[in-house]
Write an enzyme that holds these catalytic residues in place. Structure first.
Site, PDB file in Angstrom:
ATOM      1  N   HIS A   1       0.835  -1.199   0.000  1.00 43.26           N
ATOM      2  CA  HIS A   1       0.000   0.000   0.000  1.00 43.26           C
ATOM      3  C   HIS A   1       0.871   1.252   0.000  1.00 43.26           C
ATOM      4  CE1 HIS A   1       0.886   0.968   4.192  1.00 43.26           C
ATOM      5  NE2 HIS A   1       0.724  -0.325   4.458  1.00 43.26           N
ATOM      6  N   GLY A   2       0.310   2.365  -0.473  1.00 49.78           N
ATOM      7  CA  GLY A   2       1.014   3.635  -0.468  1.00 49.78           C
ATOM      8  C   GLY A   2       1.196   4.173   0.944  1.00 49.78           C
TER       9      GLY A   2
ATOM     10  N   TRP B   1      -0.001   7.327   9.265  1.00 48.70           N
ATOM     11  CA  TRP B   1       0.781   6.711  10.338  1.00 48.70           C
ATOM     12  C   TRP B   1       2.167   6.283   9.872  1.00 48.70           C
ATOM     13  CZ3 TRP B   1      -2.685   3.362  14.033  1.00 48.70           C
ATOM     14  CH2 TRP B   1      -3.558   4.228  14.700  1.00 48.70           C
ATOM     15  N   ASN B   2       2.327   5.894   8.604  1.00 46.50           N
ATOM     16  CA  ASN B   2       3.683   5.631   8.102  1.00 46.50           C
ATOM     17  C   ASN B   2       4.518   6.899   8.229  1.00 46.50           C
ATOM     18  OD1 ASN B   2       2.505   3.664   5.279  1.00 46.50           O
ATOM     19  ND2 ASN B   2       3.223   2.900   7.253  1.00 46.50           N
TER      20      ASN B   2
ATOM     21  N   GLN C   1       1.058   0.195  12.681  1.00 45.60           N
ATOM     22  CA  GLN C   1      -0.365   0.127  12.316  1.00 45.60           C
ATOM     23  C   GLN C   1      -0.974  -1.225  12.633  1.00 45.60           C
ATOM     24  OE1 GLN C   1      -1.752   2.851   8.938  1.00 45.60           O
ATOM     25  NE2 GLN C   1       0.221   2.101   8.208  1.00 45.60           N
TER      26      GLN C   1
ATOM     27  N   ARG D   1      -6.125   0.891   3.967  1.00 47.52           N
ATOM     28  CA  ARG D   1      -4.980   1.442   3.236  1.00 47.52           C
ATOM     29  C   ARG D   1      -4.638   0.600   2.010  1.00 47.52           C
ATOM     30  NH1 ARG D   1      -3.404  -0.630   8.289  1.00 47.52           N
ATOM     31  NH2 ARG D   1      -1.581  -2.019   8.315  1.00 47.52           N
TER      32      ARG D   1
ATOM     33  N   GLU E   1      -2.247  -7.067   7.341  1.00 53.26           N
ATOM     34  CA  GLU E   1      -0.920  -6.873   7.933  1.00 53.26           C
ATOM     35  C   GLU E   1      -0.782  -7.658   9.235  1.00 53.26           C
ATOM     36  OE1 GLU E   1       2.017  -6.712   7.518  1.00 53.26           O
ATOM     37  OE2 GLU E   1       2.705  -4.626   7.452  1.00 53.26           O
TER      38      GLU E   1
END
Length: 186
Positions: free
Chosen positions: A11-12, A16-17, A23, A62, A86
């Site tokens: 995912h892009g 939070w990234n 996450q 996401r 994830e």
């Protein structure tokens, strides 16, 4: 075991990234950069012959948002599969990495996923990802997450899947796996 040809997308970038938060099961939206990452992945995939491919995404927002952008006009049907979510990070979900213990070793950021209290851990992640791979019946495009995508690549082509890959897992890139080899398309 032989695996079909795969294109794997992370995912892009998410809010939070960008904040350097864990996450896991939680979610945050794509940033403007993250939307651009997904458009770049679509541009990469447009140049590939995807006839006969199936398209899968993690159900997490996401990844789903990335799939909608990256696969727009390329996929007739995109299936969600919970096995592509994830890795769970338990009590550390939503926490800033700077607040968490940083283990020593060659890859401390990856080690945090294994040591997260009440997290899923790599063994359980490996089991569910292997189940997904065992159910594939042909070539596929997969939109997933950094750790989950890394696990898929490792199961398909072994340790060479992790050479020369950024710790952010290739946002904006596409991993092409065919005949036991990996090419990072950028």
């Amino acid at each position: 075991m032989a695996h079909p040809e795969l294109y794997i997308l992370r995912h892009g970038e998410t809010t939070w990234n960008a904040e350097n938060r864990m996450q896991g099961e939680l979610d945050s939206p794509l940033t403007e950069k993250g939307q651009g990452d997904a458009r770049r992945q679509r541009d990469i995939l447009r140049s590939r012959d995807l006839a006969g491919f199936d398209f899968f995404t993690s159900p997490q927002g996401r990844a789903f948002q990335t799939a909608a952008i990256a696969l727009y006009g390329l996929a007739g049907v995109i299936r969600t599969d919970d096995r592509l979510r994830e890795i769970g990070v338990g009590d550390w979900s939503g926490r800033l990495r700077a607040e968490l213990p940083m283990p020593k070793g060659p890859n401390p950021l990856i080690a945090q996923y294994e040591m997260a209290p009440n997290g899923e851990g790599f063994a359980r992640l490996k089991t569910r990802v292997r189940s997904f791979l065992d159910d594939l019946r042909g070539p596929a495009v997969i939109v997933t997450h950094g750790i989950t995508g890394s696990m898929i690549r490792g199961l398909v082509i072994g340790e060479k899947a992790h050479r020369n890959v950024s710790p952010h897992g290739g946002q904006g890139s596409v991993f092409w796996l065919k005949d036991g080899e990996q090419v990072v398309l950028e």
